[in-house]
Design a protein around this motif. Sequence first.
Motif, mmCIF file in Angstrom:
data_model
loop_
_atom_site.group_PDB
_atom_site.id
_atom_site.type_symbol
_atom_site.label_atom_id
_atom_site.label_comp_id
_atom_site.label_asym_id
_atom_site.label_seq_id
_atom_site.Cartn_x
_atom_site.Cartn_y
_atom_site.Cartn_z
ATOM 1 N N GLY A 91 0.817 -1.204 0.058
ATOM 2 C CA GLY A 91 0.147 -0.266 -0.089
ATOM 3 C C GLY A 91 0.851 1.368 0.110
ATOM 4 N N MET A 92 1.906 1.101 -0.359
ATOM 5 C CA MET A 92 2.892 2.439 -0.545
ATOM 6 C C MET A 92 2.288 3.241 -1.439
ATOM 7 S SD MET A 92 7.018 2.863 -1.037
ATOM 8 C CE MET A 92 7.423 1.653 0.195
ATOM 9 N N ARG A 93 2.237 4.584 -0.979
ATOM 10 C CA ARG A 93 1.816 5.704 -1.975
ATOM 11 C C ARG A 93 2.768 6.160 -2.881
ATOM 12 N NH1 ARG A 93 -2.910 9.129 0.311
ATOM 13 N NH2 ARG A 93 -3.964 7.564 1.696
ATOM 14 N N PRO A 94 2.761 6.594 -3.844
ATOM 15 C CA PRO A 94 3.666 7.175 -4.805
ATOM 16 C C PRO A 94 4.606 8.042 -4.125
ATOM 17 C CG PRO A 94 1.535 7.101 -6.054
ATOM 18 C CD PRO A 94 1.320 6.763 -4.819
ATOM 19 N N ALA A 95 4.011 9.193 -3.337
ATOM 20 C CA ALA A 95 4.936 10.169 -2.865
ATOM 21 C C ALA A 95 5.731 9.870 -2.021
ATOM 22 C CB ALA A 95 3.972 11.481 -2.355
ATOM 23 N N VAL A 96 5.092 8.478 -1.046
ATOM 24 C CA VAL A 96 6.180 7.843 -0.085
ATOM 25 C C VAL A 96 7.311 7.208 -0.408
ATOM 26 C CG1 VAL A 96 6.019 6.004 1.595
ATOM 27 C CG2 VAL A 96 4.070 7.549 1.474
ATOM 28 N N ALA A 97 7.120 6.602 -1.830
ATOM 29 C CA ALA A 97 8.167 5.885 -2.376
ATOM 30 C C ALA A 97 9.312 6.943 -3.080
ATOM 31 C CB ALA A 97 7.603 5.057 -3.803
ATOM 32 N N ILE A 98 8.817 8.017 -3.430
ATOM 33 C CA ILE A 98 9.695 9.038 -3.766
ATOM 34 C C ILE A 98 10.685 9.499 -2.600
ATOM 35 C CG2 ILE A 98 9.958 11.340 -4.876
ATOM 36 C CD1 ILE A 98 7.298 10.761 -6.494
ATOM 37 N N THR A 99 9.915 9.873 -1.407
ATOM 38 C CA THR A 99 10.300 10.214 -0.439
ATOM 39 C C THR A 99 11.557 9.311 0.279
ATOM 40 O OG1 THR A 99 8.520 11.646 0.287
ATOM 41 C CG2 THR A 99 10.170 11.276 1.887
ATOM 42 N N LEU A 100 10.996 7.992 0.164
ATOM 43 C CA LEU A 100 12.045 7.233 0.624
ATOM 44 C C LEU A 100 13.440 7.163 -0.060
ATOM 45 C CD1 LEU A 100 9.761 4.102 1.531
ATOM 46 C CD2 LEU A 100 11.102 5.600 3.327
ATOM 47 N N VAL A 101 13.180 7.273 -1.502
ATOM 48 C CA VAL A 101 14.400 7.074 -2.302
ATOM 49 C C VAL A 101 14.969 8.277 -2.115
ATOM 50 C CG1 VAL A 101 14.888 7.142 -4.691
ATOM 51 C CG2 VAL A 101 13.283 5.606 -3.981
#
Lengths: 132, 132
Positions: free
Chosen positions: B82-92
């Motif tokens: 359930g990872m949101r797109p914005a969360v993926a970007i921030t984690l990277v």
Amino acid sequence: MSLRVPVLRIGDSLLVSIQTDLDDGSVLVLQEDLAARVVEDGATGVVIDISAVEIVDSFVGRMLATIAAISRMLDAETVVVGMRPAVAITLVELGLTLGGVRTALTLEKGLKVLDDARDQRPQGLPDDPELR
Amino acid sequence: MSLRVPVLRIGDSLLVSIQTDLDDGSVLVLQEDLAARVVEDGATGVVIDISAVEIVDSFVGRMLATIAAISRMLDAETVVVGMRPAVAITLVELGLTLGGVRTALTLEKGLKVLDDARDQRPQGLPDDPELR
């Protein structure tokens, strides 16, 4: 105004064609668009076509690596296709070997790589229409 | 008082749903609860649902990595769903690529990943009721 890079869908994969003249803003928008589409479409693969890229610098190299990392976080594999010989040489000279990113010479081969990877996955219910 | 995050059981897996507003104390309690339940229930998988998480910081990122590491020590595989797109970007962007943690877009897909991983395990007597 910044150029917005279109994100196309082919089967379970998304296709992005990079032009050289992307500025910082366009790259950020592209990353957001692509991440959103991976989640919305439930895409399992991302193909980045760089056949129009004649000259690569560390900015473009980092962009490719970042897009691949974001896609991986969202459980999609990235393949870079259409790399020109001179671009490959420059990337190596810059020390940007795109660790973990697969490459293929053509779009067709890239899609094949993703198809094969998909077949080997734990089957993520690819045909369940309710999850689309 | 700190919020206690419930740990639910689905088949041989445990499900935890993360909310953004966890404080340090809640996270420690969650890690202890989850570790205890993995052992008690003989769970082979842990699903961390972060679909309610809209903004991620390095605290949440580290928590995910820590829970996955603890689960792995107890022979359970972790999937973040359930990872949101914005969360993926921030984690990277934070450089937290959750090395070794699998991701899946939805809870259903995450459970499927764990099921398939379980099928490929050396058979750990999964059907022996005396070991439950």
